[in-house]
Write an enzyme that holds these catalytic residues in place. Structure first.
Site, PDB file in Angstrom:
ATOM      1  N   GLY A  94       0.034   1.526   3.077  1.00 52.93           N
ATOM      2  CA  GLY A  94      -0.812   2.699   2.878  1.00 52.93           C
ATOM      3  C   GLY A  94      -0.471   3.666   3.971  1.00 52.93           C
ATOM      4  O   GLY A  94       0.131   3.287   4.975  1.00 52.93           O
ATOM      5  N   CYS A  95      -0.848   4.915   3.800  1.00 58.79           N
ATOM      6  CA  CYS A  95      -0.564   5.924   4.814  1.00 58.79           C
ATOM      7  C   CYS A  95      -1.442   5.660   6.040  1.00 58.79           C
ATOM      8  O   CYS A  95      -1.057   5.868   7.160  1.00 58.79           O
ATOM      9  CB  CYS A  95      -0.851   7.292   4.223  1.00 58.79           C
ATOM     10  SG  CYS A  95      -0.378   8.661   5.249  1.00 58.79           S
ATOM     11  N   GLN A  96      -2.649   5.158   5.791  1.00 57.50           N
ATOM     12  CA  GLN A  96      -3.625   4.990   6.867  1.00 57.50           C
ATOM     13  C   GLN A  96      -3.647   3.565   7.421  1.00 57.50           C
ATOM     14  O   GLN A  96      -3.582   3.361   8.612  1.00 57.50           O
ATOM     15  CB  GLN A  96      -5.022   5.344   6.355  1.00 57.50           C
ATOM     16  CG  GLN A  96      -5.176   6.800   5.977  1.00 57.50           C
ATOM     17  CD  GLN A  96      -5.511   7.674   7.167  1.00 57.50           C
ATOM     18  OE1 GLN A  96      -5.816   7.203   8.250  1.00 57.50           O
ATOM     19  NE2 GLN A  96      -5.468   8.981   6.980  1.00 57.50           N
TER      20      GLN A  96
ATOM     21  N   SER B 299      -5.624   6.581   1.081  1.00 57.55           N
ATOM     22  CA  SER B 299      -4.308   5.956   1.147  1.00 57.55           C
ATOM     23  C   SER B 299      -4.272   4.791   2.132  1.00 57.55           C
ATOM     24  O   SER B 299      -3.481   4.739   3.035  1.00 57.55           O
ATOM     25  CB  SER B 299      -3.280   7.019   1.554  1.00 57.55           C
ATOM     26  OG  SER B 299      -1.994   6.474   1.519  1.00 57.55           O
TER      27      SER B 299
END
Lengths: 139, 417
Positions: A50-52, A118
């Site tokens: 995920g982006c986070q 995300s």
């Protein structure tokens, strides 16, 4: 218990919380107590990026059921993972594949599955259902 | 709008409440709590004058530009070109045709990378960036370097997040074709010495592009003072609309560069065999431009023209100082980016706690911050972290909001420990 019965149980538990602090303290507690994934599975192959935050997911077939273990580097994500595992773990593959995870919206955590977050959770759910589908198909 | 008031100490007073009254969104709530908006580095909020300019344009002035024979189109064209002149004055460009309307900083950099690359880059040539660049100032150069066999050279940074001018000098050589460098780092707050780099680069006839995305909302950016060859910036980070940005280029460079995109507006004459291109700046403006965006951007610049830059800067310095001091008092907090010259944003991590968790718990307290890698993954790798929590401040933030941020982080840390 069936997937939907467990989901309703979680919804009932969350109804007791008066405010967001209590709710998140509970989720954080779940995160802390999430049974850990075997370290050997915390690798690139099991990583859902995920982006986070990152999520690692491992699935094991036990007859027609699926046993999941998972982890994340973020505590709130881990707490939500703990609930997802509680709902889907050791359920029949066909039920997992066709499950409608309504509890997330009902306990007010839909935000965590939005595109902007995300955090890997949306893809984790997809992946869990895919395992269900794959096992169902191999019957 | 705030007025410049000299106090006894000769400090510039800043009436932040008066400023806040200009921004309607600051009166809204998030999760039932008054919005504390600390994410202006991602995108700033809009004053009523910008919102009105957009709505008024669509309600009473809209038509396509540069082609209609009727009054409405001519008026829209005048407004659009007036916006260009306003931008020219704002950045002190020599000519208005040095101002190209684009979608944003990203498109501006892509335009230069592709047009410059096509004309000048040969195998073995080098393009120089810094280690603190936003992905928008990395990836376009990687793409063109791959296309033409050129090499991307990265200027390293120290622990504080600063570059060393001596290192820049050492890395420059006769294969260096262009230096593209961020003016103010979005992830660290570092203010780079653009003019010094330009002076060094120009001695070797190397052009410099400055990524000004974070700079224009916080002070004067004068292209003749900086002597940059290109400046890229976005409207939405300086209180203007989204989808409008500026590429400034010195006339001599823009004349030399080939067009980026083809289409209407950018042509002089088209046959199936050959096309000749329009004059500057239209050569780089294919298709119907963002007319409304340009008019909104003009309104944002007019707004900034009416406030005191000194007042804004001294206010933002106070916000930065208060946030830095108070956050460092929280056990486990480490600030990423401690440059001597720093803009008003704080990027930080808390030992043993994921930024996403802090961000989520701040969100529920009405506090909007950004968490993650801030589109600067290589930079995060250098610091050995996957991301930070970033609170970025603008002219409308208050010291009370900084206190709320600090209390919010304390609460989040307590919940997560």
């Amino acid at each position: 218990m069936s997937i939907d019965e467990i989901q309703n149980e979680i919804v009932d538990e969350f109804a007791f919380f008066d405010d967001w602090t209590e709710k998140y303290e509970y989720i954080i507690d779940l995160g802390k107590n999430l049974p850990l994934i075997d370290e050997q599975y915390k690798d690139e192959d099991h990583l859902i990026r995920g982006c986070q935050s990152k999520v690692w997911l491992h699935a094991e077939r036990q007859d027609q059921q699926v046993h999941f273990t998972a982890d994340s580097d973020a505590m709130i994500t881990r707490g939500i993972i703990a609930m997802l595992i509680r709902v889907l773990n050791d359920q029949p593959a066909s039920d997992i594949a066709s499950s409608d995870l309504f509890f997330i919206e009902k306990i007010g955590l839909r935000d965590h599955l939005s595109q902007t977050r995300s955090n890997g959770l949306t893809n984790m759910i997809k992946q869990m259902k895919m395992y269900g589908l794959a096992i169902e198909a191999s019957k | 709008m705030a007025e410049l008031v000299k106090t006894m100490k000769n400090e510039v007073a800043w009436d932040v409440q008066k400023i806040r009254a200009d921004f309607p969104i600051l009166r809204t709530e998030m999760h039932g709590k008054p919005l504390v908006f600390l994410d202006s580095a991602a995108s700033s909020q809009k004053p009523q004058v910008v919102i009105d300019a957009l709505s008024n344009y669509y309600a009473t002035q809209h038509a396509n530009v540069h082609r209609g024979v009727y009054e409405l189109s001519a008026a829209a064209t005048d407004k659009f070109e007036e916006a260009r002149s306003t931008v020219q004055r704002f950045i002190n460009a020599e000519h208005d045709h040095e101002v190209v309307f684009v979608r944003g900083t990203t498109e501006a950099i892509n335009l230069v990378a592709h047009s410059f690359g096509r004309k000048y880059l040969q195998p073995g040539d080098e393009v120089m960036i810094t280690a603190m660049e936003h992905h928008s100032n990395i990836v376009p150069w990687q793409l063109v370097c791959q296309m033409y066999g050129a090499k991307l050279v990265v200027i390293p940074i120290n622990e504080a997040g600063e570059i060393n001018l001596e290192t820049v000098k050492e890395l420059m050589n006769d294969r260096t074709k262009l230096i593209s460098i961020v003016h103010i780092s979005n992830a660290l707050g570092t203010i780079n010495p653009i003019r010094d780099i330009v002076d060094m680069a120009h001695q070797a006839d190397i052009p410099v592009l400055a990524d000004g995305a974070q700079a224009t909302a916080h002070g004067k950016v004068d292209v003749r003072d900086l002597d940059v060859d290109f400046l890229a910036f976005s409207g939405h980070k300086m209180f203007g609309p989204t989808g409008i940005g500026i590429l400034y280029g010195k006339e001599k460079w823009l004349e030399e560069l080939p067009p980026y995109q083809g289409g209407g507006e950018m042509i002089r004459k088209v046959t199936f065999e050959e096309t000749t291109y329009n004059e500057l700046p239209f050569k780089f403006e294919a298709g119907t431009p963002n007319i409304a965006g340009s008019i909104g951007l003009k309104a944002a610049i007019d707004y900034l023209d009416n406030i005191s830059v000194e007042g804004m800067q001294s206010h933002e310095e106070k916000l930065l100082e208060s946030a830095t001091t108070q956050l460092l008092e929280i056990p486990g907090v480490k600030i990423i980016g401690t440059a001597e010259e720093k803009a008003s944003l704080v990027s930080f991590v808390v030992e043993g706690i994921h930024p996403y968790d802090i961000g989520t718990l701040l969100d529920h307290q009405g506090i909007a911050v950004r968490t993650g890698h801030h589109c600067a993954e290589p930079l995060m790798d250098i610091f050995g972290i996957t991301g930070t929590i970033r609170a970025s401040f603008a002219l409308y933030n208050t010291l009370e909001e900084i206190d709320k941020l600090v209390a919010g982080v304390q609460k989040a840390v307590k919940m997560l420990s």
